[in-house]
Design an enzyme around this catalytic site. Sequence first.
Site, PDB file in Angstrom:
ATOM      1  CE1 TYR A   7       1.189   0.899   4.275  1.00  0.00           C
ATOM      2  CE2 TYR A   7       0.798  -1.464   4.284  1.00  0.00           C
ATOM      3  CZ  TYR A   7       1.365  -0.338   4.854  1.00  0.00           C
ATOM      4  OH  TYR A   7       2.119  -0.458   5.993  1.00  0.00           O
ATOM      5  N   GLY A   8       2.173   1.122   0.034  1.00  0.00           N
ATOM      6  CA  GLY A   8       3.032   2.297   0.187  1.00  0.00           C
ATOM      7  C   GLY A   8       4.079   2.437  -0.899  1.00  0.00           C
ATOM      8  CB  THR A   9       7.687   3.256  -0.638  1.00  0.00           C
ATOM      9  OG1 THR A   9       8.174   2.125   0.094  1.00  0.00           O
ATOM     10  CG2 THR A   9       7.420   4.421   0.300  1.00  0.00           C
ATOM     11  CD  GLU A  82       7.860  -3.113   4.023  1.00  0.00           C
ATOM     12  OE1 GLU A  82       8.118  -2.150   4.771  1.00  0.00           O
ATOM     13  OE2 GLU A  82       7.249  -2.977   2.961  1.00  0.00           O
TER      14      GLU A  82
END
Length: 156
Positions: A7-9, A82
């Site tokens: 959902y991000g980078t 992560e």
Amino acid sequence: MARVFVYGTLKKGQPNYKHMINTAKGLAKFQGRGRTVEKYPLVIAGKYNIPYMLNIPGTGHHVAGEIYSVDDQMLQFLDEFEGCPDMYQRTLMRIEVMEWEEKSSAGEARAAAEGVVECFVYSTTTYPPEWVGLPYHDSYDSSGKHGLSYVLRESR
């Protein structure tokens, strides 16, 4: 192969997408777009403007992102990238399929057609309490109107 929701980078067009297509790190095959079935707070936090999905089900928005099928090597890379399990924790979440591109087995196609798939998601329960008070987003774009551009690791 495991299913991962980003959902991000790591999404297409975002600063770390290059890792998703680097086959030296493993295989990641784009399957489609989706959003979380439950609402979660998606915040941009810290001095590097990192997107975090806080693991507080029922609060925030249905977070939009991309669904990938990844091999064990890529999953291991993503865990390391992560900071799992310290910064983010990899948990299974139900993702509502918005668009499905992957031509796959009958079972996967049926699951996608039913509209909900289970994916690993990197969210966090280890965050400063003040992050709950930050603005919540329903999707992430590093160059979004929030003005909080992500700082690449190599620039820190």
